[in-house]
Write an enzyme that holds these catalytic residues in place. Structure first.
Site, short mmCIF file in Angstrom:
data_model
loop_
_atom_site.label_atom_id
_atom_site.label_comp_id
_atom_site.label_asym_id
_atom_site.label_seq_id
_atom_site.Cartn_x
_atom_site.Cartn_y
_atom_site.Cartn_z
N TYR A 144 0.79 -1.22 0.00
CA TYR A 144 0.00 0.00 0.00
C TYR A 144 0.83 1.28 0.00
O TYR A 144 2.03 1.24 -0.23
CB TYR A 144 -1.08 -0.07 1.10
CG TYR A 144 -2.26 0.73 0.65
CD1 TYR A 144 -2.95 0.37 -0.49
CD2 TYR A 144 -2.61 1.90 1.32
CE1 TYR A 144 -3.97 1.17 -0.97
CE2 TYR A 144 -3.65 2.67 0.85
CZ TYR A 144 -4.32 2.31 -0.30
OH TYR A 144 -5.31 3.10 -0.78
N TRP A 146 1.48 4.24 2.12
CA TRP A 146 1.93 5.37 2.94
C TRP A 146 3.24 5.22 3.68
O TRP A 146 3.74 6.16 4.27
CB TRP A 146 0.78 5.79 3.89
CG TRP A 146 -0.30 6.38 3.07
CD1 TRP A 146 -1.46 5.78 2.65
CD2 TRP A 146 -0.30 7.68 2.49
NE1 TRP A 146 -2.17 6.64 1.85
CE2 TRP A 146 -1.49 7.81 1.75
CE3 TRP A 146 0.58 8.77 2.54
CZ2 TRP A 146 -1.82 8.97 1.05
CZ3 TRP A 146 0.26 9.93 1.84
CH2 TRP A 146 -0.92 10.01 1.12
N1 LIG Z 1 -11.43 2.77 9.77
C1 LIG Z 1 -10.75 3.36 8.79
N2 LIG Z 1 -9.80 2.68 8.14
C2 LIG Z 1 -9.12 3.25 7.13
C3 LIG Z 1 -9.40 4.59 6.74
C4 LIG Z 1 -10.43 5.31 7.44
O1 LIG Z 1 -10.74 6.46 7.14
N3 LIG Z 1 -11.06 4.66 8.47
N4 LIG Z 1 -8.70 5.15 5.72
C5 LIG Z 1 -8.13 4.27 4.72
C6 LIG Z 1 -7.20 5.00 3.85
S1 LIG Z 1 -7.86 6.33 3.01
C7 LIG Z 1 -5.91 4.64 3.68
S2 LIG Z 1 -4.97 5.49 2.52
C8 LIG Z 1 -5.32 3.48 4.39
C9 LIG Z 1 -3.85 3.69 4.80
O2 LIG Z 1 -3.25 2.48 4.98
P1 LIG Z 1 -1.66 2.23 5.01
O3 LIG Z 1 -1.01 2.88 3.84
O4 LIG Z 1 -1.49 0.76 5.18
O5 LIG Z 1 -1.29 3.03 6.32
P2 LIG Z 1 0.02 3.27 7.19
O6 LIG Z 1 -0.40 3.02 8.59
O7 LIG Z 1 0.55 4.59 6.86
O8 LIG Z 1 1.03 2.11 6.79
C10 LIG Z 1 2.31 2.33 6.31
C11 LIG Z 1 3.23 1.27 6.87
O9 LIG Z 1 4.49 1.35 6.20
C12 LIG Z 1 5.55 1.31 7.15
N5 LIG Z 1 6.74 1.99 6.61
C13 LIG Z 1 7.24 3.21 6.93
N6 LIG Z 1 8.31 3.51 6.19
C14 LIG Z 1 8.54 2.45 5.38
C15 LIG Z 1 9.51 2.15 4.39
O10 LIG Z 1 10.40 2.95 4.09
N7 LIG Z 1 9.42 0.94 3.77
C16 LIG Z 1 8.46 0.01 4.08
N8 LIG Z 1 8.48 -1.16 3.46
N9 LIG Z 1 7.51 0.28 5.01
C17 LIG Z 1 7.54 1.48 5.64
C18 LIG Z 1 4.96 1.98 8.36
O11 LIG Z 1 5.69 1.64 9.52
C19 LIG Z 1 3.51 1.49 8.35
O12 LIG Z 1 3.38 0.28 9.06
O13 LIG Z 1 -6.10 3.21 5.57
C20 LIG Z 1 -7.47 3.00 5.28
N10 LIG Z 1 -8.15 2.55 6.49
N1 LIG Z 2 -3.02 14.39 9.26
C1 LIG Z 2 -3.36 13.47 8.35
N2 LIG Z 2 -3.69 13.87 7.10
C2 LIG Z 2 -4.09 12.94 6.17
C3 LIG Z 2 -4.09 11.55 6.46
C4 LIG Z 2 -3.73 11.16 7.79
O1 LIG Z 2 -3.74 9.97 8.13
N3 LIG Z 2 -3.38 12.14 8.69
N4 LIG Z 2 -4.44 10.65 5.47
C5 LIG Z 2 -4.46 11.09 4.07
C6 LIG Z 2 -5.27 10.18 3.27
S1 LIG Z 2 -4.57 8.71 2.76
C7 LIG Z 2 -6.54 10.48 2.88
S2 LIG Z 2 -7.42 9.38 1.92
C8 LIG Z 2 -7.17 11.73 3.27
C9 LIG Z 2 -8.56 11.48 3.86
O2 LIG Z 2 -9.35 12.58 3.69
P1 LIG Z 2 -10.89 12.55 4.11
O3 LIG Z 2 -11.52 11.25 3.75
O4 LIG Z 2 -11.51 13.77 3.56
O5 LIG Z 2 -10.74 12.62 5.68
P2 LIG Z 2 -11.51 11.97 6.91
O6 LIG Z 2 -10.73 12.40 8.09
O7 LIG Z 2 -11.75 10.51 6.74
O8 LIG Z 2 -12.93 12.66 6.93
C10 LIG Z 2 -13.16 14.03 6.71
C11 LIG Z 2 -14.34 14.51 7.51
O9 LIG Z 2 -15.49 13.75 7.20
C12 LIG Z 2 -16.28 13.61 8.37
N5 LIG Z 2 -17.24 12.51 8.18
C13 LIG Z 2 -17.14 11.19 8.50
N6 LIG Z 2 -18.27 10.55 8.15
C14 LIG Z 2 -19.11 11.47 7.62
C15 LIG Z 2 -20.43 11.43 7.07
O10 LIG Z 2 -21.09 10.39 7.00
N7 LIG Z 2 -20.94 12.61 6.59
C16 LIG Z 2 -20.26 13.77 6.63
N8 LIG Z 2 -20.83 14.86 6.15
N9 LIG Z 2 -19.03 13.84 7.16
C17 LIG Z 2 -18.46 12.70 7.62
C18 LIG Z 2 -15.25 13.43 9.46
O11 LIG Z 2 -15.81 13.78 10.72
C19 LIG Z 2 -14.15 14.39 9.02
O12 LIG Z 2 -14.30 15.65 9.62
O13 LIG Z 2 -6.41 12.43 4.23
C20 LIG Z 2 -5.01 12.49 3.95
N10 LIG Z 2 -4.42 13.38 4.92
MO LIG Z 3 -6.17 7.37 1.79
#
Ligand SMILES: Nc1nc2c(c(=O)[nH]1)N[C@H]1C(S)=C(S)[C@@H](COP(=O)(O)OP(=O)(O)OC[C@H]3O[C@@H](n4cnc5c(=O)[nH]c(N)nc54)[C@H](O)[C@@H]3O)O[C@H]1N2
Ligand SMILES: Nc1nc2c(c(=O)[nH]1)N[C@H]1C(S)=C(S)[C@@H](COP(=O)(O)OP(=O)(O)OC[C@H]3O[C@@H](n4cnc5c(=O)[nH]c(N)nc54)[C@H](O)[C@@H]3O)O[C@H]1N2
Ligand SMILES: [Mo]
Length: 823
Positions: A144, A146
């Site tokens: 994945y 991140w």
């Molecule tokens: N309940 C819930 N679940 C969600 C979401 C949500 O809104 N709610 N959001 C979803 C979304 S949008 C996303 S994008 C995903 C994110 O999911 P992931 O991309 O799986 O999230 P991270 O926890 O950033 O995982 C990155 C991992 O890479 C490791 N890492 C760090 N540096 C390196 C490196 O240099 N090399 C390697 N090989 N590994 C490294 C870190 O230690 C960490 O364990 O989660 C999803 N899951």
């Molecule tokens: N600091 C920080 N920044 C990030 C990330 C991170 O892990 N940390 N992750 C990055 C990644 S991979 C992604 S995909 C983006 C995610 O970006 P988004 O998906 O936009 O972020 P979320 O925090 O999941 O949700 C945004 C808002 O939606 C609201 N929300 C949740 N459910 C509902 C609903 O049913 N209706 C409405 N109206 N609102 C709702 C939450 O309360 C929150 O305020 O952020 C990116 N930026």
């Molecule tokens: Mo994401």
């Protein structure tokens, strides 16, 4: 506390760590003899690191960062961290059997420290054997997004390149972030929309009268990017705030909680129940239509299918008129507020800024579709500062463009020239197997069965081996207890990780990975391209850890394809190659860049504003000007309020026009809420990037009673006898977690907010036991959004919360597993 921790804490808290007598500099000269300050970057920003005797003492914001994220302070702690995987490791039974054995002991058994050769030979053999016997469908290599970053040794890219050389693997279409939007929007607007270049903030601030953040929290989500953030957009947020405070712009936030952006803008809070936005928007559409407040001309000229949708609005399809009374009952916003909100938006130039959480829920496709229909009815699309945006909350987008070349990176594909040299190569005989992102566990659960997606049937692959890099499935993916069960069916789990995450602990082979400051790379700031950054190896890698590039190279070497992987370049040679390529691109733009050596010495190149770029760009202006010449990519060339293509799929969970459908779990289902009366949402944390940084000192700044905070309002707290600081059990049929209670008015009734990404800490790893630390995905549902997109539904889940009365067990997420030195 260790000395370096003391310095770190001292500096972040702004406390004075030394008392100096004037004219006396103590021992500075003696102790600082090899102290240096270096420049680097990661996903949290550019920073200066103070390094002494091979240790990072502290990190400071780079002066060019417009709004440095406090998260860069964790850079030191990320390197010298007690959870580091220092040596290659193999699970005991696996090593003993020299292959798959006792899968049920994953997470329980000791790891054995081995040499790199042993670990790599084992991994290379099992990858080769599994592939040769079962083909690409047996190798899960999503890797994945991140973890790590950079253009040379980012784990995701190099691992996928390595697995292409193996012959192919199971990969994903779309992503967890915007998976539903990515599939629906091409049908509606003719492009991805979610990754389009958005309207500039300048245009919005100068022209919009209403700014609506809808399920969107840009102040938090723009802290990080997939490359290096420079946080330029925070300057625009300040301007937006000034425009709101001076009365020029009205701000609204539609969200079940008051998020940071709502507070920053003091935006009017439209307190919607989770997962009911589509009903709210449909009610608004009904109101706009029946009160003749909508832009009829816009609908006629730029859209198709409104008449069909109108029938649905008026109840001619199903006997239910979708008026604001109907909407209010579903979404919890009172009728008067809905009417006023709709009227205000229609009367003056409005921009809707939609977040991604809206579509990360059951039937998530409908939210993005319906937002678009609403924006079309308001009629401001293509007018300066008006319309709808899906990507302004991310990647610092919408800021002033710089005149700069875009740097490339190592590619995931295999260079053509090797096809001739290796005519019998496995990659020439196979293709990757593609499944929707987040459907991997479903594949393990029911291999060989069909999965509907976007008009096609996908045969789910039979996954037998997983290679994880740059991602952490056990915190990322939903319904952790089910995942752990399914995982037992996988023969081999290989994980490349810098840290002992739960995913690493549940693996058979673990490769220790060097982090950004421990290896070389090159990067560019996201959004505006203002800087190209040199990333040097400033400190020695922890233990025997190596870069992802090196690990993948070594695997390819064992299959006889080292040169195909490296193209006969070292990591530093790749950095040079990427830089020289940028120099050539710059030349074509009449820009002069310094020599590589000068760049490497200084640490960065900076670029100036692009005077010729449209710094007040608004999307869809050309479409508005001439919809025939600038047709959209939809079949009709217009905005599709009704999509004949989708209608023809004949899906019960995604119809021909946006439709309100009850989510699988929600507050409106009284049978469900009897048992589980709270809807839990899991936004992204402002204190970390998913699960990353949870193992640093930052955790101590926000955790409550040593656990991930769960936010609930005073009414819900009182009902359960809970107060701030209590430890609560949050549970449903899928599992249970502990969390630290935070009571706040910011959250509406019947809603619990618990950010995704807390490290998983069950009492017994590998069994369905109580997570002591608060990994929300123990509670979420692993199901596709609908047959259209099959994306994840992270924000759809009901739970109950109660005061925890049991015995607290230690949180073992941040301790290493049992390690032995030999078999
Ligand atoms: N309940 C819930 N679940 C969600 C979401 C949500 O809104 N709610 N959001 C979803 C979304 S949008 C996303 S994008 C995903 C994110 O999911 P992931 O991309 O799986 O999230 P991270 O926890 O950033 O995982 C990155 C991992 O890479 C490791 N890492 C760090 N540096 C390196 C490196 O240099 N090399 C390697 N090989 N590994 C490294 C870190 O230690 C960490 O364990 O989660 C999803 N899951
Ligand atoms: N600091 C920080 N920044 C990030 C990330 C991170 O892990 N940390 N992750 C990055 C990644 S991979 C992604 S995909 C983006 C995610 O970006 P988004 O998906 O936009 O972020 P979320 O925090 O999941 O949700 C945004 C808002 O939606 C609201 N929300 C949740 N459910 C509902 C609903 O049913 N209706 C409405 N109206 N609102 C709702 C939450 O309360 C929150 O305020 O952020 C990116 N930026
Ligand atoms: Mo994401």
């Amino acid at each position: 506390m260790k000395r370096r921790d003391f310095i770190k804490y001292g500096s972040i808290l702004g406390a004075a760590t030394t008392v100096k007598a004037k004219g006396f500099d103590g021992w500075a000269d003696l102790t600082n003899f090899d102290r240096k300050t270096v420049l680097s970057s990661n996903r949290f920003g550019m920073f200066e690191a103070v390094i002494q005797s091979g240790e990072v003492l502290e990190t400071k914001a780079f002066k060019g960062d417009y709004f440095p994220s406090p998260m860069i302070k964790a850079a030191a702690d990320r390197i010298q961290n007690q959870t580091r995987v220092e040596y290659p490791m193999v699970r005991k039974s696996f090593l003993k059997a020299k292959g798959p054995s006792n899968n049920h002991l994953r997470g329980k058994e000791e790891f054995v420290r081995v040499s790199w050769d042993v670990a790599l030979d084992l991994a290379a053999k099992h990858m080769r054997d599994t592939f040769d016997k079962h083909g690409p469908e047996s190798i899960y290599g999503e890797c994945y997004w991140w973890g790590g970053s950079g253009r040379v040794s980012w784990g995701r890219t190099v691992s996928r390149r390595m697995m292409r050389i193996l012959g192919g693997f199971v990969t994903e279409s779309g992503d967890y972030s915007t998976g539903a939007g990515l599939v629906i929007m091409p049908h509606v607007l003719g492009g991805s929309s979610v990754y389009d270049t958005p309207t500039k903030w300048k245009s919005i601030i100068e022209n919009a009268k209403n700014v609506v953040v809808w399920g969107c929290d840009p102040l938090v989500t723009n802290q990080i990017t997939w490359s290096t953030p420079l946080h330029r957009c925070y300057k625009d947020y300040e301007k937006l705030q000034a425009a709101v405070f001076s009365g020029k712009i009205k701000a609204f936030s539609v969200d079940p909680r008051k998020n940071d952006t709502q507070k920053f803008l003091d935006a009017e809070h439209i307190a919607v129940k989770p997962n009911t936005d589509v009903a709210l928007m449909i009610g608004m559409a009904h109101y706009l239509y029946t009160k003749k407040l909508y832009d009829e001309k816009f609908i006629r000229k730029y859209t198709v299918g409104f008449n069909k949708f109108k029938k649905y609005l008026l109840g001619k399809e199903d006997g239910q008129e979708k008026d604001i009374k109907w909407a209010s009952k579903i979404c919890g916003v009172d009728e008067k507020t809905i009417a006023k909100f709709a009227t205000t938006l229609a009367k003056e130039r409005t921009v809707l800024l939609c977040g991604r959480a809206l579509q990360r829920q059951d039937h998530g496709e409908q939210a993005h579709w319906m937002c678009t229909v609403l924006a079309a009815m308001l009629g401001h699309m293509g007018l300066p500062g008006g319309g709808i945006e899906f990507s302004l909350a991310y990647n610092s987008s919408g800021a002033t463009d710089k005149l700069a070349p875009t740097i490339t990176g190592i590619s995931q594909s295999i260079p053509e020239k090797y096809n001739k040299k290796y005519p019998n190569a496995p990659w020439l005989k196979h293709h990757d197997v593609v499944i929707p992102s987040s459907r991997s566990i479903e594949a393990i659960q029911r291999p060989g069965e069909d999965l509907d997606q976007n008009g096609k049937k996908i045969k789910l692959p039979h996954i037998r081996l997983m290679y994880n890099a740059s991602g952490s499935p056990l915190t990322r993916h939903h319904d952790v207890n089910n995942m752990i069960e399914q995982w037992k069916k996988v023969d081999t789990v290989i994980t490349a990780e810098p840290y002992w995450t739960s995913t690493a602990k549940m693996s058979d082979i673990v490769f220790p990975v060097a982090t950004e400051l421990e290896r070389v790379d090159i990067d560019q700031t996201g959004g505006t391209k203002e800087y190209i950054i040199a990333r040097k190896a400033h400190v020695k890698p922890a233990g025997e850890s190596q870069s992802d590039f090196w690990i993948c190279k070594e695997l390819c070497k064992r299959w006889g394809y080292e040169e195909v992987f490296t193209e006969e370049k070292t990591e530093l040679e790749w950095v040079k190659y990427i830089y020289e390529d940028a120099v050539q691109k710059a030349k074509a733009m009449n820009l002069k860049m310094p020599s590589f050596d000068k760049f490497w010495e200084k640490g960065y190149v900076r670029f100036e504003d692009d005077d010729k770029a449209t710094q007040n760009y608004t999307r869809y202006t050309d479409f508005r000007e001439n919809p025939y010449k600038h047709r959209l990519g939809t079949p009709s060339g217009k905005i599709e309020i009704y999509s004949p293509v989708i209608a023809k799929f004949n899906y019960d969970d995604c119809k021909g026009h946006p439709t309100w459908m009850e989510p699988i779990e929600w507050l409106g289902d009284k049978k469900q809420t009897k048992k589980y009366p709270m809807h839990i949402i899991s936004p992204h944390s402002k204190y970390r990037l998913h699960s990353q940084l949870n193992n640093t000192f930052i955790r101590g700044l926000y955790e409550i009673s040593g656990r991930e905070p769960v936010l609930i309002n005073p009414k819900e707290a009182k009902r359960r006898g809970l107060k701030t600081g209590d430890i609560a059990r949050v549970f449903n049929d899928r599992g249970e977690i502990l969390a630290g209670v935070y009571v706040t008015d910011a959250v509406i009734d019947e809603v619990a907010v618990l950010c995704e990404g807390a490290w998983y800490s069950p009492e017994n790893l590998g069994d369905k036991t109580l997570c002591q630390h608060g990994n929300v995905n123990v509670l979420t549902i692993d199901k596709g959004t609908s047959k259209l997109a099959q994306s994840n539904i992270a924000h759809t889940a009901l739970v109950e919360i109660e005061k925890f009365k049991g015995e607290l067990k230690p949180i073992n997420a941040f301790t290493k597993p049992k390690i032995v030195q030999s078999l």
